[in-house]
Every structure is written in C-alpha cells, then in structure tokens.
Design a protein around this motif. Structure first.
Motif, PDB file in Angstrom:
ATOM      1  N   GLU A   1      25.827  24.548  42.005  1.00 45.30           N
ATOM      2  CA  GLU A   1      26.596  24.609  40.981  1.00 45.30           C
ATOM      3  C   GLU A   1      26.471  26.547  41.489  1.00 45.30           C
ATOM      4  N   PHE A   2      27.259  26.809  40.674  1.00 47.79           N
ATOM      5  CA  PHE A   2      27.098  28.775  40.492  1.00 47.79           C
ATOM      6  C   PHE A   2      27.697  29.290  39.515  1.00 47.79           C
ATOM      7  N   GLU A   3      26.347  30.585  39.081  1.00 48.28           N
ATOM      8  CA  GLU A   3      26.060  30.669  37.754  1.00 48.28           C
ATOM      9  C   GLU A   3      27.261  32.625  37.887  1.00 48.28           C
ATOM     10  N   LEU A   4      27.628  32.458  36.709  1.00 43.98           N
ATOM     11  CA  LEU A   4      28.165  34.139  36.721  1.00 43.98           C
ATOM     12  C   LEU A   4      27.898  34.844  35.534  1.00 43.98           C
ATOM     13  N   GLU A   5      27.170  35.405  35.147  1.00 46.90           N
ATOM     14  CA  GLU A   5      26.599  36.404  34.427  1.00 46.90           C
ATOM     15  C   GLU A   5      27.145  37.223  33.870  1.00 46.90           C
ATOM     16  N   ASP A   6      27.296  37.174  32.384  1.00 51.94           N
ATOM     17  CA  ASP A   6      28.170  37.850  31.252  1.00 51.94           C
ATOM     18  C   ASP A   6      28.989  37.536  31.712  1.00 51.94           C
ATOM     19  N   VAL A   7      29.904  36.381  32.229  1.00 55.98           N
ATOM     20  CA  VAL A   7      31.502  35.826  31.815  1.00 55.98           C
ATOM     21  C   VAL A   7      30.772  34.135  31.149  1.00 55.98           C
ATOM     22  N   PRO A   8      31.628  34.774  30.138  1.00 57.66           N
ATOM     23  CA  PRO A   8      31.988  33.030  29.283  1.00 57.66           C
ATOM     24  C   PRO A   8      32.698  32.421  29.606  1.00 57.66           C
ATOM     25  N   PRO A   9      32.392  31.323  29.297  1.00 58.89           N
ATOM     26  CA  PRO A   9      33.149  30.189  29.975  1.00 58.89           C
ATOM     27  C   PRO A   9      34.542  29.883  30.326  1.00 58.89           C
ATOM     28  N   GLU A  10      35.573  30.872  28.790  1.00 57.28           N
ATOM     29  CA  GLU A  10      36.689  30.580  28.610  1.00 57.28           C
ATOM     30  C   GLU A  10      37.799  31.803  29.970  1.00 57.28           C
ATOM     31  N   GLN A  11      36.495  32.311  29.863  1.00 57.31           N
ATOM     32  CA  GLN A  11      37.181  33.689  30.568  1.00 57.31           C
ATOM     33  C   GLN A  11      36.871  33.338  32.601  1.00 57.31           C
ATOM     34  N   ALA A  12      35.832  33.007  32.335  1.00 56.46           N
ATOM     35  CA  ALA A  12      36.224  32.039  33.611  1.00 56.46           C
ATOM     36  C   ALA A  12      37.936  30.850  34.213  1.00 56.46           C
ATOM     37  N   TRP A  13      37.820  30.302  33.174  1.00 57.66           N
ATOM     38  CA  TRP A  13      38.451  29.351  32.989  1.00 57.66           C
ATOM     39  C   TRP A  13      40.216  30.089  33.640  1.00 57.66           C
ATOM     40  N   ILE A  14      40.077  30.778  32.760  1.00 55.42           N
ATOM     41  CA  ILE A  14      41.518  31.768  33.039  1.00 55.42           C
ATOM     42  C   ILE A  14      41.445  31.850  34.054  1.00 55.42           C
ATOM     43  N   VAL A  15      40.562  32.329  35.123  1.00 58.25           N
ATOM     44  CA  VAL A  15      40.889  33.219  36.251  1.00 58.25           C
ATOM     45  C   VAL A  15      40.868  32.011  37.521  1.00 58.25           C
ATOM     46  N   LEU A  16      40.253  30.777  36.980  1.00 56.51           N
ATOM     47  CA  LEU A  16      39.976  29.920  37.680  1.00 56.51           C
ATOM     48  C   LEU A  16      41.716  28.725  37.866  1.00 56.51           C
ATOM     49  N   SER A  17      42.176  28.948  36.688  1.00 63.69           N
ATOM     50  CA  SER A  17      43.245  28.389  36.585  1.00 63.69           C
ATOM     51  C   SER A  17      44.907  29.038  37.432  1.00 63.69           C
ATOM     52  N   ASP A  18      44.568  30.194  37.956  1.00 64.18           N
ATOM     53  CA  ASP A  18      44.796  31.509  38.108  1.00 64.18           C
ATOM     54  C   ASP A  18      45.390  31.274  39.500  1.00 64.18           C
ATOM     55  N   PRO A  19      46.576  29.996  40.202  1.00 61.66           N
ATOM     56  CA  PRO A  19      46.780  30.568  41.396  1.00 61.66           C
ATOM     57  C   PRO A  19      46.997  30.793  42.433  1.00 61.66           C
ATOM     58  N   VAL A  20      46.993  32.650  41.693  1.00 61.07           N
ATOM     59  CA  VAL A  20      46.850  33.691  42.730  1.00 61.07           C
ATOM     60  C   VAL A  20      46.089  34.517  42.985  1.00 61.07           C
ATOM     61  N   ALA A  21      44.993  33.599  41.977  1.00 61.97           N
ATOM     62  CA  ALA A  21      43.631  34.228  42.443  1.00 61.97           C
ATOM     63  C   ALA A  21      42.943  33.358  42.880  1.00 61.97           C
ATOM     64  N   VAL A  22      42.663  32.410  42.456  1.00 63.24           N
ATOM     65  CA  VAL A  22      42.437  31.467  43.548  1.00 63.24           C
ATOM     66  C   VAL A  22      42.457  31.844  45.338  1.00 63.24           C
ATOM     67  N   ARG A  23      44.301  31.425  45.822  1.00 65.91           N
ATOM     68  CA  ARG A  23      44.267  32.339  46.444  1.00 65.91           C
ATOM     69  C   ARG A  23      43.561  33.283  47.290  1.00 65.91           C
ATOM     70  N   ASP A  24      43.967  34.305  46.364  1.00 71.19           N
ATOM     71  CA  ASP A  24      43.315  36.016  46.846  1.00 71.19           C
ATOM     72  C   ASP A  24      41.223  35.864  47.464  1.00 71.19           C
ATOM     73  N   SER A  25      40.933  34.694  46.591  1.00 72.01           N
ATOM     74  CA  SER A  25      39.056  34.736  46.521  1.00 72.01           C
ATOM     75  C   SER A  25      38.560  33.778  47.900  1.00 72.01           C
ATOM     76  N   LEU A  26      40.023  32.367  47.905  1.00 72.66           N
ATOM     77  CA  LEU A  26      39.821  31.598  49.142  1.00 72.66           C
ATOM     78  C   LEU A  26      40.030  31.958  51.318  1.00 72.66           C
ATOM     79  N   LYS A  27      38.621  32.834  51.292  1.00 69.69           N
ATOM     80  CA  LYS A  27      39.325  33.029  52.386  1.00 69.69           C
ATOM     81  C   LYS A  27      40.149  32.006  53.325  1.00 69.69           C
ATOM     82  N   GLY A  28      41.207  32.294  54.379  1.00 70.05           N
ATOM     83  CA  GLY A  28      42.216  31.251  54.852  1.00 70.05           C
ATOM     84  C   GLY A  28      42.688  30.875  54.428  1.00 70.05           C
TER      85      GLY A  28
END
Length: 198
Positions: A6-33
């Motif tokens: 589990e991972f907790e994100l302070e002050d980030v509502p679920p709908e905003q977290a979902w939008i960023v985690l739905s973006d392949p480019v954002a995921v790529r940029d955050s995934l080392k390697g």
C-alpha cells in the motif's frame, strides 16, 4: 513470486491519482529503468522503435493529449525495461495488456510478460485507489504475481524482493511528486476536464 503493498498520498484525491497513473508517459518517467511504454500492434519491433523524448506530463501537458494516450482496457502496450538485479542487468522486452480498467472505482488489472537473453517473466498485476480513511488524500493498494525464470530466478527472492521493493517505493515517490506539481500548478479545471475526457 507474490508482491503486494500500500502507498499513501497525502493531499492527493483519488481522482487526481487515477489521472496521473493512467498516463503511460507519467508512469514511464517514474519507473526507473523504463525507456518507454507505448501502444503496440502486430508489426511492433523492439529493436527498431525509437521513443519520443521530452514528452510533457501534467501540469504542463495539454489535458486532451493526456486523455488520448491514457491506458485503455483491452489494449496491448510494449515496454522496454532495464533493471539491475545483483550482478545481472537484463534488457526486458515486455508486452502488457490492460485486462480491466474501471474509471468509476479507480481499479486497473494488467497482465503480460517479458524476456531477455537469459531470463523471462510473466505477471498479473493490479491497482486500486481509495480515499484515505482521514478523507485527506489517497491510499493505493497494489499487487503483483510474477513467475520468473532463468538467470534472475536463480538469484532467489532474497535478492529479488529488495530490488522490487526499491523500484516500487521510488516509483510512488516520483508519482507523488508529479501529483504534487499538478496540485500546486494546475488550474482547478484541469482535473475536471480530464475526468470528463477519460
């Protein structure tokens, strides 16, 4: 092997977290390697594909562009990963399919696999985003079941698990920073526009 957390994100509502985690480019940029995560067809060639560089993510990217490239249920994606595990640093050519995507409940399940010259893996992975119990932020639950073979598997879970944990922690720390940037710099309408577009 099974991984979950589990991972907790302070002050980030679920709908905003979902939008960023739905973006392949954002995921790529955050995934080392990870060099890229892109939609693939039958003609896709890992050796020939050249990823686009310097693609914008939120809050700088156009919300319609982000919505257009968001992960889609039933779609296949190619991902090129290079992750060091002990003395081994294989280059995995990975195929991922989004099996389920629930925009209302913020849940996604994916499956796939990859191989390198001396190792391979197959996996099923899921993610669920919930509002934090305090009502202030999000709680992300994630899990992965992976079948690993070859040289990496010979290293054993005592070597693999700490590497996997570090990748996941680094990933969510980076995602949290992206979400904080969106929260601080984007105007109030960006999240609403994306929710309507997705």
């Amino acid at each position: 092997m099974e991984f979950e957390g589990e991972f907790e994100l302070e002050d980030v509502p679920p709908e905003q977290a979902w939008i960023v985690l739905s973006d392949p480019v954002a995921v790529r940029d955050s995934l080392k390697g990870c060099r890229y995560i892109v939609p693939m067809d039958e003609e896709f060639n890992f050796d020939e594909y050249e990823p686009e560089e310097n693609l914008e993510t939120l809050p700088d990217a156009d919300p319609e562009v982000v919505a257009d490239r968001a992960f889609e249920e039933g779609k296949r994606y190619a991902a090129l990963m290079q992750i060091g595990v002990g003395s081994v640093k294989p280059r995995f050519e990975t195929t991922v399919t989004i099996d389920e995507r629930d925009d209302e409940n913020f849940e996604m399940i994916a499956s796939g696999g990859g191989n390198a010259s001396s190792s391979s893996f197959s996996m099923t992975s899921g993610m669920r985003i919930r509002e934090h119990e305090t009502g202030n932020g999000s709680r992300i639950e994630w899990w992965t079941e992976a079948d690993i073979s070859g040289r990496i598997a010979q290293l054993g879970s005592r070597v693999i698990k700490p590497v996997a944990d570090k990748i996941v922690n680094d990933f969510f720390s980076s995602i949290e920073q992206q979400m904080t940037d969106v929260d601080e710099r984007a105007d109030a309408g960006v999240t609403d526009r994306l929710r309507n577009l997705l």
